[in-house]
Each structure stands twice: as C-alpha cells, then as structure tokens.
Design an enzyme around this catalytic site. Structure first.
Site, PDB file in Angstrom:
ATOM      1  N   GLU A 359       4.187  -2.821  -5.800  1.00 30.67           N
ATOM      2  CA  GLU A 359       4.710  -3.390  -7.040  1.00 30.67           C
ATOM      3  C   GLU A 359       5.960  -2.636  -7.488  1.00 30.67           C
ATOM      4  OE1 GLU A 359       2.188  -5.548 -10.277  1.00 30.67           O
ATOM      5  OE2 GLU A 359       2.458  -3.487 -10.975  1.00 30.67           O
ATOM      6  N   HIS A 390     -13.670   1.575  13.716  1.00 33.31           N
ATOM      7  CA  HIS A 390     -14.419   0.521  14.398  1.00 33.31           C
ATOM      8  C   HIS A 390     -13.926  -0.861  13.994  1.00 33.31           C
ATOM      9  CE1 HIS A 390     -17.436   3.279  16.148  1.00 33.31           C
ATOM     10  NE2 HIS A 390     -17.156   4.009  15.072  1.00 33.31           N
ATOM     11  N   LYS A 518       2.603 -16.236 -12.987  1.00 35.30           N
ATOM     12  CA  LYS A 518       1.965 -16.440 -14.292  1.00 35.30           C
ATOM     13  C   LYS A 518       2.535 -17.677 -14.984  1.00 35.30           C
ATOM     14  CE  LYS A 518       1.195 -11.507 -15.269  1.00 35.30           C
ATOM     15  NZ  LYS A 518       1.541 -10.415 -16.203  1.00 35.30           N
TER      16      LYS A 518
END
Length: 554
Positions: A359, A390, A518
């Site tokens: 960000e 793994h 937004k």
C-alpha cells in the site's frame, strides 16, 4: 530542495548508472564460490542492533555492491529525507501532511512541533488514557449493563486498524493478561460476525470501533451489526456507552453512534493507518498484553528509530534491507519478496507487511505526479516457516523467477516440546542454505549413483534434481520474541519501506488506488439492490450484477 518537492529521475543518477555496470559484472557471481573464497563473509555481511541480528551474507553482493548501493542512497539525499520525516516536514505531498508515526513512540520529554504546536503532550495524554482504561478493565472496574466485568474485547476495524494490532496481539500471546480475551472483526462478510458473536455474551463484551474517519464502510456495517446484536441480547441504548468505545478523529460521528465523548480516543491526520498500531489503534494490543508491555513495544520501536537515524548506511538495518530490495527489483528483475517467519506466533507478520509495503510503495507516479522511470514496490507474500516448505518453497528453489526472501526466527521458544525448536531452527537455516547452495548436475548424478541407480535412469532423473541455487535471502534472528524486539522488528520494516520510496521518488504515505474501488462499489451496490437502474460502466460488471440479482435470496 526537499526530496518530496523535486522528485528525481533515479535512473539518470550517476550512482544508478554505476550499479547497472556493476550488475553486468556480477552476472556470473556465485555465492557458493564467494563463501568458499572468503572465510569472513558472514562477519562482513551481518550486524546486530536493537535485539535483532541480521545475516545478509547470502545475497548476490560483494563489498563493491554495498558501496555502490550506499552511494545511491547518498545521491538521492536519503539522510536529508530521514531528517525531513522525523522533524515533521510535509513529506506526504499529495495529502499535504507530515508523517509522524514515529512521534508515538518518543519519550515524554521530547518536543515536536506540527503547525507550531508541540504534539508530544497530546501523544502522552492519549497514552495515559489508554493506561487508565486498560487498568479499569483488567481490574474488573469497567462493567457491562448487568454489572458484570468485561471478559471479551472485540476490535472492529479493517486495514491498518486491524492488521497491525492483530499481528502484535498474536505475536505476543505469551504475554497475554488473564481475564480478558481480545478478538478482531474486519471483514464485511456476515459469516465472520456470526462465528465470532456465537461465542460472546453481550453483557461482558466491549467493542472498540476503530476508524479514523468513522465512515469506513466495512467498519461501520460491522459496528451497526454489533449494536443490533447487543440490543437483541438484552442491552439497552442507555447502557450502550458501557459496551462501545471508539478510536477516531471524527468525534461527532462517534457520539452520534452512541459513544460517550470521554470514551473516544483521538487520532491525528499525521498518522497513516498502516503505521497506526503505535497509537490508540493499538488499544486492543494494550488490553491483550497490558500497558507495561505495550510501552515496551513502543520503546523497542524507538530504539530502531534511533538506529535508523544515527547508524551509517552500511551498518543500518532498514537502509541495507531497502537497498537490497532495490538491487533485486531494479537490477535483477525480481517482482516479489517472500516473508518467511519460523515462529507460530509471528504467523501474521506477512499480512501486516503486505499492507505496509504494497500500500505504501505500490505507486506508479513520482511525488510531482510524473510517471516513474523504473519498477517500484514488489509483491509481498509468504507464510509461516515449515508449512511453506511443504507448499510453495518448491517455486523458490526451482522456479524460473528470482524471489528474494527474509527468514525470521527466534533462538528460544516459549513452548519447548522435546527437540521441536531445534528442528524448527535447523529447517530455517537449511532452507536459506539450500537456496544459496543449490545442487549441481554432478552432485545430483553422484547422489543417484550412490543409491545404485543405473546410468540410463540417472541421465533421465538427474536434470529434475538439479537446483540452481544462488537464490538470495536474509536471515533475521531474535533471541526470543518480546514486546521490545517486536517493536524494533516492525519499525525496521517501516523504515525499509520509507527508504525505498525515497530512492524511487514516490509517496509512501498515500493510497489513492484504494479509493477508486470504494467509489465504484457504491454504484454496484445500488444496482444490486435495485435503487439504481442505469447499467454499469462495462458489460462484465453489469452481467455479474444480473447474475446476482437473478439468484440471490435474502
């Protein structure tokens, strides 16, 4: 002129050109050979400070590389940029704000002026408020509507109001205070609220609504859901103040929600969300581990602030890590960086660093709005140690991409079980060693021959067992995770991100890209619920809206 007023084209600097030439000369550099030739390479490329030990010897560097990178830092004016940030200059140019999260961990006697006003008394006034509130809750003096003491605290927030506090609360779980359990509610997905509230009692639950603006959609929706649940469980509007407090700079909106003014903790516009765990946003941290430990966290961050400001760049942890990131991202083509904590309690550090780094430095324009001339922030990813071995470590070892990695590991476990921690530490070291050494074709063939395999089968299998090696990594070791060392660790990464932003000439402290989603989300929502009949701006979005409307029930 200040770096944030007159951004540079870093690619045009002599130091950058020198690094490009050096990169060509380093094409055939082998870490394996470098270690074989220099018995003191580890000592030369490692350092200790603030309770952290950094081994950066497993990197594609020599002393000339370090000197050239430090030369780049000097040429972009890093020393002045650091002073600009700590002194309160308006380095967040696009928003016209200083950047002073570091003020939150400075001693009470310090002075720091913002617009001619010393902010340190207010910083410590809020810290005292936190201390008082935490004491009342831990002592059972803060009681709910049924006069029972608070047993559960739910922090409602998202982004920086969630990731940092959650990281620290979990990382310091061995320091947790008895009697109060802390929870986090971030996602707007109703399932998260449902699962959390199923294990709570309204009469003994305190909600902290953390939102600087007090208009963050996800946070307000969850806060409203919590209030509805509280009322349905037997609480009353008159007693709401016993169960809801706020951390916000919008006092009026918090009061309108039902909080009492004295239960609203302030925020300042010079503290960005992803840098805010040191502020009242860290209230759930203090509730989880106690204010003494919270202050130790601040103290640890402050020691890293001092190290960052005073250590020469070639012995400065945040600066070195930042320069290595620039080296790989801009000269070796690395597009990602892995964070690999070998500690269960640190399992969420990758999520916090994702926000902190991506960000901050996910930018494509310079401070003056002109396009950048080079790549900027990498993709940050990873996860807890042995589990990753793994899963995705395969790509680190034999994939086609160069992905530098940070290994983070403590020497001492809080919960020793047989020889588990020795194996954990061994796995951490062996992974960084394997990335560096690799396995040659001759070694692979010799290994298979020793197992009695015939030559035809060896010829078929050996190429699959070759591991290129020469993959860079840093190893950060702490004796044991503690509030002070964790504070230093998080602050170190904060400063690393800042250094890279200075080199690239970008603003690490705004996030305009977050805003577009937004804004568009409001229109999408209105179309989903039928309050806006106009079609979406594109056919794909409208098609998905239609798909939802044709099938959604509820």
């Amino acid at each position: 002129m200040a770096y944030y007023r007159t951004p540079h084209d870093v690619t045009a600097l002599p130091a950058w050109q020198a690094l490009q030439q050096h990169r060509d000369a380093m094409q055939g550099f082998s870490m394996r050979e470098a270690f074989a030739a220099d018995g003191k390479r580890f000592e030369e490329f490692s350092l200790s400070s603030c309770g952290l030990f950094l081994d950066y010897s497993k990197n594609l560097i020599n002393e000339q590389t370090r000197d050239l990178l430090v030369g780049l830092a000097n040429e972009v004016g890093l020393a002045d940029a650091i002073k600009s940030m700590f002194s309160g200059e308006i380095i967040n140019a696009s928003e016209g704000r200083p950047v002073l999260h570091t003020a939150l961990r400075r001693p009470v006697g310090d002075k720091l002026s913002v617009n001619g006003v010393n902010v340190m008394p207010d910083v410590h006034k809020v810290l005292n408020q936190i201390t008082e509130l935490v004491g009342r809750i831990h002592d059972g003096l803060w009681r709910g509507y049924s006069e029972k003491p608070i047993t559960d605290v739910v922090n409602i927030g998202i982004g920086g109001s969630f990731l940092g506090p959650e990281l620290v609360s979990e990382a310091l779980l061995p320091y947790a205070q008895r009697g109060v359990r802390c929870h986090y509610l971030a996602n707007i997905d109703g399932s998260e609220f449902h699962e959390l509230s199923a294990n709570l009692r309204a009469e003994t639950t305190l909600f902290i609504v953390s939102s600087k603006s007090f208009n963050t959609l996800e946070t307000l929706k969850n806060a409203t859901a919590a209030r509805t649940w509280y009322l349905a469980q037997g609480g009353s509007e008159a007693e709401l103040y016993r169960h809801f407090i706020a951390v916000s700079s919008n006092k009026a909106a918090a009061v309108a929600f039902g909080m009492r003014e004295e239960n609203i903790f302030p925020m300042w516009d010079w503290v960005g969300g992803r840098y805010s765990l040191w502020s009242a946003i860290g209230l759930p941290i203090a509730l989880a581990i106690g204010t003494a430990n919270f202050k130790e966290l601040l103290s640890g961050a402050y020691t890293m602030d001092q190290h960052f400001q005073t250590a020469p760049f070639d012995k400065n942890m945040p600066v070195l890590l930042a320069l290595l990131g620039v080296w790989y991202g801009n000269f070796w083509g690395a597009q990602a960086h892995a964070i690999l904590p070998y500690d269960h309690y640190l399992r969420n550090i990758t999520k916090h660093l994702q926000q902190l780094d991506m960000e901050s430095n996910g930018k494509s324009v310079l401070q003056d709005g002109s396009p950048v001339k080079t790549d900027t922030g990498p993709v940050i990813w990873g996860g807890v140690g042995c589990n990753g071995q793994h899963a995705y470590h395969q790509l680190l070892h034999q994939g086609t991409q160069l992905i530098p990695a940070d290994f983070i590991v403590p020497v001492v476990s809080f919960n020793p079980v047989a020889d588990h921690h020795q194996w954990l530490y061994a796995n951490c070291l062996s992974q960084s060693q394997a990335l560096m050494l690799g396995k040659t074709r001759d070694e692979a063939e010799a290994e298979l021959r020793a197992k009695g395999m015939n030559e035809d089968d060896i010829a078929k299998l050996a190429p699959h067992k070759v591991i290129p090696g020469n993959r860079p990594s840093n190893t950060l070791v702490v004796e044991r995770i503690s509030p002070r060392r964790l504070g230093a660790l998080v602050a170190m990464y904060e400063h690393k991100v800042f250094v890279q932003s200075v080199i690239w000439g970008i603003n690490a402290f705004d996030q305009w890209g977050v805003e577009l989603g937004k804004e568009l989300g409001k229109g999408v929502y209105q179309r989903l619920v039928g309050s806006l009949e106009d079609s979406a701006e594109d056919g794909s979005t409208q098609g998905l809206i239609n798909y939802f409307r044709g099938r959604h029930r509820g």
